[in-house]
Design an enzyme around this catalytic site. Structure first.
Site, PDB file in Angstrom:
ATOM      1  N   GLY A 176       1.243  -2.809  -6.278  1.00 49.54           N
ATOM      2  CA  GLY A 176       1.225  -1.476  -5.672  1.00 49.54           C
ATOM      3  C   GLY A 176      -0.120  -0.807  -5.918  1.00 49.54           C
ATOM      4  O   GLY A 176      -1.101  -1.069  -5.220  1.00 49.54           O
ATOM      5  N   GLY A 177      -0.174   0.034  -6.920  1.00 49.87           N
ATOM      6  CA  GLY A 177      -1.371   0.838  -7.216  1.00 49.87           C
ATOM      7  C   GLY A 177      -2.672   0.038  -7.199  1.00 49.87           C
ATOM      8  O   GLY A 177      -3.664   0.463  -6.596  1.00 49.87           O
TER       9      GLY A 177
ATOM     10  N   GLU B 154      12.146   1.632  -4.237  1.00 54.05           N
ATOM     11  CA  GLU B 154      11.915   2.988  -3.707  1.00 54.05           C
ATOM     12  C   GLU B 154      12.761   3.233  -2.465  1.00 54.05           C
ATOM     13  O   GLU B 154      13.216   4.344  -2.221  1.00 54.05           O
ATOM     14  CB  GLU B 154      10.417   3.178  -3.411  1.00 54.05           C
ATOM     15  CG  GLU B 154       9.626   3.359  -4.693  1.00 54.05           C
ATOM     16  CD  GLU B 154       8.165   2.973  -4.606  1.00 54.05           C
ATOM     17  OE1 GLU B 154       7.628   2.835  -3.493  1.00 54.05           O
ATOM     18  OE2 GLU B 154       7.554   2.803  -5.678  1.00 54.05           O
TER      19      GLU B 154
ATOM     20  N   HIS C 208      12.928  -2.937  -1.488  1.00 50.68           N
ATOM     21  CA  HIS C 208      12.106  -2.306  -2.530  1.00 50.68           C
ATOM     22  C   HIS C 208      12.927  -1.203  -3.203  1.00 50.68           C
ATOM     23  O   HIS C 208      13.674  -0.478  -2.541  1.00 50.68           O
ATOM     24  CB  HIS C 208      10.825  -1.733  -1.912  1.00 50.68           C
ATOM     25  CG  HIS C 208       9.820  -1.362  -2.962  1.00 50.68           C
ATOM     26  ND1 HIS C 208       9.949  -0.229  -3.725  1.00 50.68           N
ATOM     27  CD2 HIS C 208       8.710  -1.999  -3.406  1.00 50.68           C
ATOM     28  CE1 HIS C 208       8.939  -0.172  -4.585  1.00 50.68           C
ATOM     29  NE2 HIS C 208       8.174  -1.239  -4.415  1.00 50.68           N
TER      30      HIS C 208
ATOM     31  N   SER D  54       3.318  -2.490 -12.180  1.00 50.28           N
ATOM     32  CA  SER D  54       2.115  -2.225 -12.988  1.00 50.28           C
ATOM     33  C   SER D  54       1.299  -3.486 -13.277  1.00 50.28           C
ATOM     34  O   SER D  54       0.703  -3.616 -14.347  1.00 50.28           O
ATOM     35  CB  SER D  54       2.478  -1.494 -14.285  1.00 50.28           C
ATOM     36  OG  SER D  54       3.055  -0.245 -13.986  1.00 50.28           O
TER      37      SER D  54
ATOM     38  N   TRP E  80       0.819  -1.220   0.000  1.00 53.32           N
ATOM     39  CA  TRP E  80       0.000   0.000   0.000  1.00 53.32           C
ATOM     40  C   TRP E  80       0.854   1.272   0.000  1.00 53.32           C
ATOM     41  O   TRP E  80       0.332   2.367  -0.087  1.00 53.32           O
ATOM     42  CB  TRP E  80      -0.965   0.006   1.198  1.00 53.32           C
ATOM     43  CG  TRP E  80      -1.960  -1.134   1.196  1.00 53.32           C
ATOM     44  CD1 TRP E  80      -2.061  -2.136   0.261  1.00 53.32           C
ATOM     45  CD2 TRP E  80      -2.996  -1.393   2.148  1.00 53.32           C
ATOM     46  NE1 TRP E  80      -3.084  -2.981   0.578  1.00 53.32           N
ATOM     47  CE2 TRP E  80      -3.681  -2.567   1.728  1.00 53.32           C
ATOM     48  CE3 TRP E  80      -3.414  -0.752   3.315  1.00 53.32           C
ATOM     49  CZ2 TRP E  80      -4.761  -3.091   2.450  1.00 53.32           C
ATOM     50  CZ3 TRP E  80      -4.487  -1.284   4.034  1.00 53.32           C
ATOM     51  CH2 TRP E  80      -5.152  -2.441   3.593  1.00 53.32           C
TER      52      TRP E  80
END
Ligand code: PGA
Length: 255
Positions: A237-238, A100, A98, A216, A10
């Site tokens: 993710g999204g 990020e 990750h 994605s 999330w």
């Protein structure tokens, strides 16, 4: 046999109330889907970890995970969270490595080794992320880059500890961009990871480890990706932020 797993990352999204609502909606929708996957992991931000974990308690396949942990157990590290704090919230997993965190928080392979050790010591399972940048892929160095990431942070582990690792292959150029790796690209890398583990580590580990695809992944492309021989699910993710999308991704497993 690798377990079929879908994990929702999330990231830094959802208030406490919204996180509870999302977790409840996933838990309610999951009843009919329990035979599709072996584990569904929800990784909310820390503020919602305990609340989401207690929602997951009633569903044996539903687990929670944190998105990071500190390498030490406690101390004067303002703003950090330790592995034992994560387990005290009821979580069984932590996402480490990750891209990020590697990019924005300068997490090196060496630091990740320490975090891996701390998480295992606290009894957590780890979703360990790897993946190359577009530049690395364009230079055709992606396979070596990814296997190097695994070697540097995981290859000191015993077989027993390695059985607590799930690998997530997440090409950086596919994360949050709407560009997904093609089935050929995903299968090629997943197979490379599995073969690398087989020759460099152990056949048993290679045959049993779950390798998730991330980047994605959505309800439209999940079925094709999950049907690939070396893809055992996804790190989402999204599309994990809406229960309908997340549930439909879980339903994408063909068996
Ligand atoms: P995405 O993110 O599904 O939004 O691309 C995946 C991830 O970062 O884990």
């Amino acid at each position: 046999m690798p377990k079929q797993i879908v994990a929702g990352n999330w990231k830094m999204n959802k208030s406490l109330a919204d996180a509870i609502e999302l977790a409840e909606s996933i838990a309610n929708g999951l009843t009919e889907l329990e035979h599709y996957a072996d584990s569904i992991i929800l990784a909310p931000p820390y503020h919602a970890l305990a609340a989401v974990s207690s929602i997951c308690e009633d569903h044996s396949i539903l687990k929670t995970g944190a998105q990071n942990c500190h390498q030490l157990d406690s101390g004067a590290y303002t703003g950090e969270i330790s592995s034992t704090m994560i387990t005290s919230c009821g979580a069984e997993f932590v996402i480490l490595g990750h891209s990020e965190r590697r990019q924005h928080f300068n997490e090196s392979d060496e630091l990740l080794t320490e975090k891996v050790n701390a998480a295992l010591k606290a009894g957590l399972n780890i979703i360990f992320c790897c993946g190359e940048s577009l530049e690395t892929r364009e230079k055709n160095l992606h396979k070596t880059f990814v296997t190097d990431q695994l070697k540097k942070s995981l290859f000191h582990l015993s077989k027993e500890d390695f059985s607590k690792i799930v690998i997530a292959y997440e090409p950086i150029w596919a994360i949050g961009t709407g560009v997904t790796a093609s089935p050929e690209q995903a299968q090629e890398m997943h197979n490379e990871i599995r073969s690398f583990l087989r020759t460099e580590y152990s056949a048993e580990i290679a045959n049993d480890i779950s390798i998730l695809y991330g980047g994605s992944c959505n309800p439209k492309n999940a079925a094709e990706l999950f049907a690939l021989p070396d893809v055992n699910g996804g790190l989402i993710g999204g599309a994990s932020l809406k229960s309908e999308d997340f549930l439909s991704i879980i339903a994408s497993f063909s068996s």
